[in-house]
Design a protein around this motif. Sequence first.
Motif, PDB file in Angstrom:
ATOM      1  N   TYR A  36       0.842  -1.187   0.000  1.00 23.57           N
ATOM      2  CA  TYR A  36       0.000   0.000   0.000  1.00 23.57           C
ATOM      3  C   TYR A  36       0.887   1.250   0.000  1.00 23.57           C
ATOM      4  O   TYR A  36       1.992   1.242   0.541  1.00 23.57           O
ATOM      5  N   GLN A  38       0.580   5.315   1.178  1.00 19.18           N
ATOM      6  CA  GLN A  38      -0.223   6.257   1.955  1.00 19.18           C
ATOM      7  C   GLN A  38       0.415   7.637   1.930  1.00 19.18           C
ATOM      8  O   GLN A  38       1.543   7.808   2.391  1.00 19.18           O
ATOM      9  N   ALA A  43      -6.082   8.054   3.136  1.00 17.09           N
ATOM     10  CA  ALA A  43      -6.178   6.623   3.395  1.00 17.09           C
ATOM     11  C   ALA A  43      -5.149   5.869   2.552  1.00 17.09           C
ATOM     12  O   ALA A  43      -4.732   6.345   1.487  1.00 17.09           O
ATOM     13  N   PRO A  44      -4.727   4.701   3.000  1.00 16.89           N
ATOM     14  CA  PRO A  44      -3.851   3.878   2.171  1.00 16.89           C
ATOM     15  C   PRO A  44      -4.514   3.516   0.849  1.00 16.89           C
ATOM     16  O   PRO A  44      -5.742   3.430   0.740  1.00 16.89           O
ATOM     17  N   LEU A  46      -4.185   0.625  -2.291  1.00 17.74           N
ATOM     18  CA  LEU A  46      -3.609  -0.654  -2.688  1.00 17.74           C
ATOM     19  C   LEU A  46      -2.765  -0.473  -3.943  1.00 17.74           C
ATOM     20  O   LEU A  46      -3.241   0.055  -4.959  1.00 17.74           O
ATOM     21  N   TYR A  49      -1.004  -6.843  -5.041  1.00 20.46           N
ATOM     22  CA  TYR A  49      -1.363  -7.988  -4.228  1.00 20.46           C
ATOM     23  C   TYR A  49      -0.751  -9.222  -4.868  1.00 20.46           C
ATOM     24  O   TYR A  49      -0.179  -9.144  -5.968  1.00 20.46           O
ATOM     25  N   GLN A  55      -2.269  -3.502  -9.015  1.00 22.28           N
ATOM     26  CA  GLN A  55      -3.667  -3.082  -9.020  1.00 22.28           C
ATOM     27  C   GLN A  55      -3.891  -2.166 -10.219  1.00 22.28           C
ATOM     28  O   GLN A  55      -2.984  -1.452 -10.655  1.00 22.28           O
ATOM     29  N   TYR A  87       3.545   0.492   2.953  1.00 23.44           N
ATOM     30  CA  TYR A  87       3.316  -0.572   3.918  1.00 23.44           C
ATOM     31  C   TYR A  87       3.123  -1.902   3.202  1.00 23.44           C
ATOM     32  O   TYR A  87       2.409  -1.972   2.186  1.00 23.44           O
ATOM     33  N   GLN A  89       1.629  -5.875   3.755  1.00 24.15           N
ATOM     34  CA  GLN A  89       0.589  -6.528   4.561  1.00 24.15           C
ATOM     35  C   GLN A  89       0.508  -8.002   4.193  1.00 24.15           C
ATOM     36  O   GLN A  89       0.396  -8.362   3.029  1.00 24.15           O
ATOM     37  N   PHE A  99       0.599  -5.804   9.304  1.00 28.55           N
ATOM     38  CA  PHE A  99       1.268  -4.830   8.452  1.00 28.55           C
ATOM     39  C   PHE A  99       2.715  -4.659   8.895  1.00 28.55           C
ATOM     40  O   PHE A  99       3.040  -4.799  10.082  1.00 28.55           O
TER      41      PHE A  99
ATOM     42  N   GLN B  39      -5.228   3.569  12.783  1.00 27.14           N
ATOM     43  CA  GLN B  39      -3.866   4.081  12.703  1.00 27.14           C
ATOM     44  C   GLN B  39      -3.723   5.190  13.732  1.00 27.14           C
ATOM     45  O   GLN B  39      -4.300   6.264  13.565  1.00 27.14           O
ATOM     46  N   LEU B  45      -0.436   0.655  10.780  1.00 23.00           N
ATOM     47  CA  LEU B  45      -1.812   0.203  10.608  1.00 23.00           C
ATOM     48  C   LEU B  45      -2.080  -1.042  11.443  1.00 23.00           C
ATOM     49  O   LEU B  45      -1.239  -1.930  11.554  1.00 23.00           O
ATOM     50  N   TYR B  95     -10.408   3.343   9.884  1.00 19.93           N
ATOM     51  CA  TYR B  95     -10.753   3.154   8.478  1.00 19.93           C
ATOM     52  C   TYR B  95     -11.649   1.933   8.305  1.00 19.93           C
ATOM     53  O   TYR B  95     -11.454   0.911   8.978  1.00 19.93           O
ATOM     54  N   TYR B 106      -6.985  -8.717   1.461  1.00 16.46           N
ATOM     55  CA  TYR B 106      -6.284  -7.454   1.263  1.00 16.46           C
ATOM     56  C   TYR B 106      -7.366  -6.421   1.014  1.00 16.46           C
ATOM     57  O   TYR B 106      -8.522  -6.767   0.763  1.00 16.46           O
ATOM     58  N   PHE B 107      -7.017  -5.144   1.096  1.00 15.35           N
ATOM     59  CA  PHE B 107      -8.053  -4.132   1.263  1.00 15.35           C
ATOM     60  C   PHE B 107      -8.095  -3.124   0.124  1.00 15.35           C
ATOM     61  O   PHE B 107      -7.121  -2.423  -0.143  1.00 15.35           O
ATOM     62  N   ASP B 108      -9.238  -3.062  -0.517  1.00 16.13           N
ATOM     63  CA  ASP B 108      -9.447  -2.101  -1.593  1.00 16.13           C
ATOM     64  C   ASP B 108     -10.912  -2.063  -1.979  1.00 16.13           C
ATOM     65  O   ASP B 108     -11.490  -3.101  -2.295  1.00 16.13           O
ATOM     66  N   TRP B 110     -10.585   1.795   0.409  1.00 15.09           N
ATOM     67  CA  TRP B 110     -10.669   2.224   1.801  1.00 15.09           C
ATOM     68  C   TRP B 110     -11.615   3.419   1.907  1.00 15.09           C
ATOM     69  O   TRP B 110     -11.744   4.198   0.954  1.00 15.09           O
ATOM     70  N   GLY B 111     -12.220   3.562   3.083  1.00 13.74           N
ATOM     71  CA  GLY B 111     -12.917   4.803   3.375  1.00 13.74           C
ATOM     72  C   GLY B 111     -11.905   5.913   3.627  1.00 13.74           C
ATOM     73  O   GLY B 111     -10.694   5.661   3.709  1.00 13.74           O
ATOM     74  N   GLN B 112     -12.402   7.125   3.765  1.00 16.82           N
ATOM     75  CA  GLN B 112     -11.510   8.280   3.917  1.00 16.82           C
ATOM     76  C   GLN B 112     -10.929   8.393   5.316  1.00 16.82           C
ATOM     77  O   GLN B 112     -10.005   9.159   5.544  1.00 16.82           O
ATOM     78  N   GLY B 113     -11.463   7.606   6.261  1.00 14.94           N
ATOM     79  CA  GLY B 113     -10.956   7.639   7.628  1.00 14.94           C
ATOM     80  C   GLY B 113     -11.797   8.524   8.531  1.00 14.94           C
ATOM     81  O   GLY B 113     -12.364   9.521   8.091  1.00 14.94           O
TER      82      GLY B 113
END
Lengths: 108, 120
Positions: A36, A38, A43-44, A46, A49, A55, A87, A89, A99, B39, B45, B95, B106-108, B110-113
Motif C-alpha cells: 500500500y 499512503q 487513506a492507504p 492498494l 497484491y 492493481q 506498507y 501486509q 502490516f 492508525q 496500521l 478506516y 487485502y483491502f481495496d 478504503w474509506g476516507q478515515g
Amino acid sequence: DIQMTQSPSSLSAPVGGRVTITCRASQDIGHSLAWYQQKPGKAPRLLMYGASILQSGVPSRLSGSGSGTDFTLTINSLQPEDVASYYCQNYRSADSIAFGQGTRLEIK
Amino acid sequence: QVQLVQSGADVKKPGASVKVSCKTFGYTFTDYYLHWLRQAPGQGLERVGRIYPKTGASDCPQKFRGRVTMTTNTSSGTAYMELTSLTPDDTAVYYCARDGTKWVNYFDPWGQGTLVTVSS
C-alpha cells in the motif's frame, strides 16, 4: 502471530532514481503479500497484491517480487508523486493479518 | 465506482463509547467482507476486525474482543463499528475497507478515515 518487518524505515532518492523496500515475514506466507501507498492525511491505497500483481491504475514503474518470507517493492524512475509511506501486509489468513511498520520515501 | 464514505470526526472522554459508520456504494454490499482498521497518530496500521454482511458473522483480534461490536444495515449498505471503554490509546484514525477480492483479505478500496480522539 506472523510478524512483518520492513526496511528501511525511511529513505530518499533523486527524481528519476530507483528505490527498493523490503518486507520480511516471520513465517512462510506464500504469495499472500500486498503493498500500500499512503500519502499524508489520506487513506492507504492498494498498489499490488499476490506479491507482484499490480492493481489497476498503478504505474508499471512499480514492481513487486518475492514469495515465502522475503518480498521487495521496487520503484523505478522515481517521481515527486511517489513521496509517501509504503506498507506491506500479510493476508495469509484473517487471523494472521499484519502490516509492516512502514517506510517513508522522500525525494532527495 | 466502488466507494466507502465514513462518518465525521469524534471526540470522546475516557470510558465512553464511539460508533463509526461506513456507507458503501457501487457494489453488492452483502458479497464482500468489510474490515475495520486503525492508525494511531504517526503510527502504523492495525486490524480492528471484519464483518460479513450476508450473514452478520464477525471476528476480531484478541485485543479487541469484548470491546468492539461490528454491525451492518444491509438495506442501506452501511457498516458500523462501535468501540467501548475508550482510553487515550484508542485515539486514532479508524478506516473501513472492503476485501479487494471476495474472500481474500487485502483491502481495496478504503474509506476516507474517521479521527477518533479520546481525551479528558
